[in-house]
Scaffold this motif. Structure first.
Motif, PDB file in Angstrom:
ATOM      1  N   GLU A   1      -5.431   4.043  15.054  1.00 16.94           N
ATOM      2  CA  GLU A   1      -4.747   4.255  13.772  1.00 16.94           C
ATOM      3  C   GLU A   1      -3.580   5.231  13.888  1.00 16.94           C
ATOM      4  OE1 GLU A   1      -5.721   5.704   9.211  1.00 16.94           O
ATOM      5  OE2 GLU A   1      -7.352   5.401  10.623  1.00 16.94           O
ATOM      6  N   LYS A   2      -3.794   6.361  14.527  1.00 11.67           N
ATOM      7  CA  LYS A   2      -2.734   7.367  14.645  1.00 11.67           C
ATOM      8  C   LYS A   2      -1.532   6.795  15.395  1.00 11.67           C
ATOM      9  CE  LYS A   2      -3.027  10.902  17.551  1.00 11.67           C
ATOM     10  NZ  LYS A   2      -3.470  12.154  18.162  1.00 11.67           N
ATOM     11  N   TYR A   3      -1.786   6.063  16.469  1.00  8.01           N
ATOM     12  CA  TYR A   3      -0.703   5.495  17.261  1.00  8.01           C
ATOM     13  C   TYR A   3       0.021   4.395  16.504  1.00  8.01           C
ATOM     14  CZ  TYR A   3      -3.167   8.057  20.847  1.00  8.01           C
ATOM     15  OH  TYR A   3      -3.775   9.050  21.549  1.00  8.01           O
ATOM     16  N   ILE A   4      -0.726   3.596  15.748  1.00 11.86           N
ATOM     17  CA  ILE A   4      -0.095   2.536  14.951  1.00 11.86           C
ATOM     18  C   ILE A   4       0.848   3.158  13.927  1.00 11.86           C
ATOM     19  CG2 ILE A   4      -0.528   0.761  13.198  1.00 11.86           C
ATOM     20  CD1 ILE A   4      -3.072   0.033  14.813  1.00 11.86           C
ATOM     21  N   LYS A   5       0.431   4.254  13.296  1.00 11.99           N
ATOM     22  CA  LYS A   5       1.296   4.912  12.308  1.00 11.99           C
ATOM     23  C   LYS A   5       2.575   5.436  12.964  1.00 11.99           C
ATOM     24  CE  LYS A   5      -2.255   6.292   9.021  1.00 11.99           C
ATOM     25  NZ  LYS A   5      -1.880   5.387   7.971  1.00 11.99           N
ATOM     26  N   TYR A   6       2.438   6.119  14.103  1.00 15.28           N
ATOM     27  CA  TYR A   6       3.612   6.678  14.777  1.00 15.28           C
ATOM     28  C   TYR A   6       4.543   5.576  15.289  1.00 15.28           C
ATOM     29  CZ  TYR A   6       1.413  11.283  14.694  1.00 15.28           C
ATOM     30  OH  TYR A   6       0.850  12.466  14.304  1.00 15.28           O
ATOM     31  N   ILE A   7       3.975   4.563  15.892  1.00 15.47           N
ATOM     32  CA  ILE A   7       4.805   3.458  16.406  1.00 15.47           C
ATOM     33  C   ILE A   7       5.462   2.717  15.252  1.00 15.47           C
ATOM     34  CG2 ILE A   7       4.720   1.226  17.590  1.00 15.47           C
ATOM     35  CD1 ILE A   7       2.530   2.514  19.410  1.00 15.47           C
ATOM     36  N   SER A   8       4.710   2.496  14.174  1.00 20.61           N
ATOM     37  CA  SER A   8       5.271   1.810  13.003  1.00 20.61           C
ATOM     38  C   SER A   8       6.447   2.594  12.435  1.00 20.61           C
ATOM     39  CB  SER A   8       4.201   1.632  11.923  1.00 20.61           C
ATOM     40  OG  SER A   8       3.183   0.780  12.365  1.00 20.61           O
ATOM     41  N   ALA A   9       6.269   3.893  12.257  1.00 24.16           N
ATOM     42  CA  ALA A   9       7.354   4.719  11.718  1.00 24.16           C
ATOM     43  C   ALA A   9       8.552   4.713  12.655  1.00 24.16           C
ATOM     44  CB  ALA A   9       6.861   6.149  11.487  1.00 24.16           C
ATOM     45  N   PHE A  10       8.306   4.819  13.952  1.00 20.28           N
ATOM     46  CA  PHE A  10       9.387   4.818  14.936  1.00 20.28           C
ATOM     47  C   PHE A  10      10.202   3.524  14.860  1.00 20.28           C
ATOM     48  CE2 PHE A  10      10.878   3.905  19.298  1.00 20.28           C
ATOM     49  CZ  PHE A  10      11.742   4.986  19.457  1.00 20.28           C
ATOM     50  N   ILE A  11       9.527   2.395  14.799  1.00 16.51           N
ATOM     51  CA  ILE A  11      10.222   1.100  14.715  1.00 16.51           C
ATOM     52  C   ILE A  11      11.030   1.020  13.421  1.00 16.51           C
ATOM     53  CG2 ILE A  11       9.885  -1.400  14.453  1.00 16.51           C
ATOM     54  CD1 ILE A  11       7.484  -1.085  16.408  1.00 16.51           C
ATOM     55  N   ILE A  12      10.443   1.472  12.323  1.00 17.30           N
ATOM     56  CA  ILE A  12      11.161   1.442  11.039  1.00 17.30           C
ATOM     57  C   ILE A  12      12.412   2.305  11.108  1.00 17.30           C
ATOM     58  CG2 ILE A  12      11.033   2.096   8.603  1.00 17.30           C
ATOM     59  CD1 ILE A  12       8.047   1.269   8.752  1.00 17.30           C
ATOM     60  N   PHE A  13      12.305   3.508  11.701  1.00 18.42           N
ATOM     61  CA  PHE A  13      13.468   4.388  11.814  1.00 18.42           C
ATOM     62  C   PHE A  13      14.566   3.765  12.672  1.00 18.42           C
ATOM     63  CE2 PHE A  13      10.562   8.157  10.893  1.00 18.42           C
ATOM     64  CZ  PHE A  13      10.994   8.253   9.585  1.00 18.42           C
ATOM     65  N   ILE A  14      14.187   3.133  13.759  1.00 20.72           N
ATOM     66  CA  ILE A  14      15.190   2.474  14.611  1.00 20.72           C
ATOM     67  C   ILE A  14      15.944   1.421  13.808  1.00 20.72           C
ATOM     68  CG2 ILE A  14      15.490   0.877  16.554  1.00 20.72           C
ATOM     69  CD1 ILE A  14      13.291   2.463  17.996  1.00 20.72           C
ATOM     70  N   PHE A  15      15.201   0.570  13.105  1.00 21.71           N
ATOM     71  CA  PHE A  15      15.852  -0.457  12.297  1.00 21.71           C
ATOM     72  C   PHE A  15      16.687   0.173  11.188  1.00 21.71           C
ATOM     73  CE2 PHE A  15      13.033  -3.355  14.398  1.00 21.71           C
ATOM     74  CZ  PHE A  15      13.734  -4.554  14.402  1.00 21.71           C
ATOM     75  N   ALA A  16      16.190   1.208  10.550  1.00 28.61           N
ATOM     76  CA  ALA A  16      16.928   1.851   9.465  1.00 28.61           C
ATOM     77  C   ALA A  16      18.269   2.389   9.959  1.00 28.61           C
ATOM     78  CB  ALA A  16      16.091   2.981   8.866  1.00 28.61           C
ATOM     79  N   PHE A  17      18.253   3.119  11.073  1.00 24.75           N
ATOM     80  CA  PHE A  17      19.502   3.680  11.597  1.00 24.75           C
ATOM     81  C   PHE A  17      20.457   2.591  12.075  1.00 24.75           C
ATOM     82  CE2 PHE A  17      16.879   7.607  12.152  1.00 24.75           C
ATOM     83  CZ  PHE A  17      17.562   8.345  11.204  1.00 24.75           C
ATOM     84  N   TYR A  18      19.913   1.566  12.694  1.00 24.04           N
ATOM     85  CA  TYR A  18      20.754   0.463  13.160  1.00 24.04           C
ATOM     86  C   TYR A  18      21.412  -0.257  11.980  1.00 24.04           C
ATOM     87  CZ  TYR A  18      22.277  -3.723  15.584  1.00 24.04           C
ATOM     88  OH  TYR A  18      23.037  -4.748  16.084  1.00 24.04           O
TER      89      TYR A  18
ATOM     90  N   ILE B   1       3.244  -3.998   7.628  1.00 26.65           N
ATOM     91  CA  ILE B   1       2.043  -4.841   7.606  1.00 26.65           C
ATOM     92  C   ILE B   1       0.936  -4.181   8.425  1.00 26.65           C
ATOM     93  CG2 ILE B   1       1.032  -7.027   8.384  1.00 26.65           C
ATOM     94  CD1 ILE B   1       3.706  -8.380   7.637  1.00 26.65           C
ATOM     95  N   ALA B   2       1.274  -3.702   9.628  1.00 28.66           N
ATOM     96  CA  ALA B   2       0.273  -3.061  10.488  1.00 28.66           C
ATOM     97  C   ALA B   2      -0.297  -1.817   9.820  1.00 28.66           C
ATOM     98  CB  ALA B   2       0.892  -2.710  11.844  1.00 28.66           C
ATOM     99  N   ASN B   3       0.559  -0.989   9.266  1.00 29.56           N
ATOM    100  CA  ASN B   3       0.096   0.246   8.620  1.00 29.56           C
ATOM    101  C   ASN B   3      -0.808  -0.070   7.432  1.00 29.56           C
ATOM    102  OD1 ASN B   3       0.265   3.204   8.526  1.00 29.56           O
ATOM    103  ND2 ASN B   3       1.196   2.820   6.534  1.00 29.56           N
ATOM    104  N   GLU B   4      -0.423  -1.017   6.613  1.00 26.01           N
ATOM    105  CA  GLU B   4      -1.220  -1.369   5.443  1.00 26.01           C
ATOM    106  C   GLU B   4      -2.509  -2.097   5.821  1.00 26.01           C
ATOM    107  OE1 GLU B   4      -0.816  -0.651   1.983  1.00 26.01           O
ATOM    108  OE2 GLU B   4       0.349   0.818   3.084  1.00 26.01           O
ATOM    109  N   SER B   5      -2.496  -2.810   6.937  1.00 31.01           N
ATOM    110  CA  SER B   5      -3.684  -3.531   7.380  1.00 31.01           C
ATOM    111  C   SER B   5      -4.792  -2.588   7.802  1.00 31.01           C
ATOM    112  CB  SER B   5      -3.337  -4.476   8.537  1.00 31.01           C
ATOM    113  OG  SER B   5      -2.459  -5.479   8.089  1.00 31.01           O
ATOM    114  N   LEU B   6      -4.449  -1.343   8.120  1.00 32.78           N
ATOM    115  CA  LEU B   6      -5.475  -0.352   8.422  1.00 32.78           C
ATOM    116  C   LEU B   6      -6.315  -0.054   7.190  1.00 32.78           C
ATOM    117  CD1 LEU B   6      -3.372   2.058  10.648  1.00 32.78           C
ATOM    118  CD2 LEU B   6      -5.197   0.514  11.420  1.00 32.78           C
ATOM    119  N   LYS B   7      -5.737  -0.215   5.986  1.00 37.22           N
ATOM    120  CA  LYS B   7      -6.481  -0.037   4.732  1.00 37.22           C
ATOM    121  C   LYS B   7      -7.362  -1.251   4.477  1.00 37.22           C
ATOM    122  CE  LYS B   7      -2.742   2.574   2.623  1.00 37.22           C
ATOM    123  NZ  LYS B   7      -1.706   2.549   1.606  1.00 37.22           N
ATOM    124  N   SER B   8      -6.742  -2.429   4.530  1.00 37.60           N
ATOM    125  CA  SER B   8      -7.482  -3.682   4.348  1.00 37.60           C
ATOM    126  C   SER B   8      -6.595  -4.840   4.787  1.00 37.60           C
ATOM    127  CB  SER B   8      -7.919  -3.884   2.894  1.00 37.60           C
ATOM    128  OG  SER B   8      -6.847  -4.360   2.099  1.00 37.60           O
TER     129      SER B   8
END
Length: 186
Positions: free
Chosen positions: A159-176, A27-34
């Motif tokens: 924006e750059k930090y939101i992308k990195y943090i978003s990806a990091f959180i997704i990876f944590i959940f994915a591996f878990y 949601i955060a990553n996509e909200s940067l678009k609109s």
């Protein structure tokens, strides 16, 4: 008493939708678009919640928990894919319609969402009024409109930090999630 159950449901809905996680990262990553791109992802995830509500409501005693291990693995792999897409700054779709399906598929394969409905959802239906369920979805609606607005309005500087943090959180959940799915298979 009616207002109490509804308000309790709103608070529960905000607590369900608000914590950092894979869906909120997208949601955060996509909200940067609109704002509508982010809201579309949230609406998809909320549709998954509504699906689980219906399943829990009508089939409470028939859910086979053995199926969850496959949902874990599918959900984990899907989240790895989304994490990579966030890092590459390319989401699987550019349209709000596609974002809705991203949110829906994430919600339907998210073991945390499934487990929430199998635990707290059962409690909500058994112990509280059906009005609390209406409040719950009202709380989710409040979140999926206000969170994308805040990110879109104030997130461009970060924006750059939101992308990195978003990806990091997704990876944590994915591996878990993958770890738990693999453990269930053994």
């Amino acid at each position: 008493m009616i207002f109490y159950y509804y308000l309790l449901g709103i608070i529960l809905g905000l607590s369900l939708a608000g914590p950092p996680g894979a869906v909120n990262s997208i949601i955060a990553n996509e909200s940067l678009k609109s704002k509508m791109h982010g809201t579309s992802v949230g609406a998809g995830a909320m549709s998954a919640d509504f699906t689980f509500f219906l399943i829990v409501y009508f089939l409470r005693s028939y859910i086979n928990l053995g199926i969850l291990k496959f949902i874990y693995i599918i959900g984990g792999l899907f989240m790895l894919y989304l994490g990579m897409a966030v890092l590459k700054s390319k989401m699987p779709s550019k349209s709000r319609k596609g974002n809705y399906f991203i949110g829906l598929s994430m919600g339907l394969t998210n073991p945390f969402q499934i487990l929430w409905w199998l635990t707290a959802g059962f409690f909500l239906l058994k112990e509280l009024s059906i009005l609390s369920v209406a409040g719950l979805f009202s709380g989710i609606i409040i979140w999926i409109f206000t969170f994308p607005y805040a990110i879109n309005r104030f997130g461009y500087k970060y924006e750059k930090y939101i992308k990195y943090i978003s990806a990091f959180i997704i990876f944590i959940f994915a591996f878990y999630i993958l770890y738990n799915g693999i453990i269930l298979l053994v």
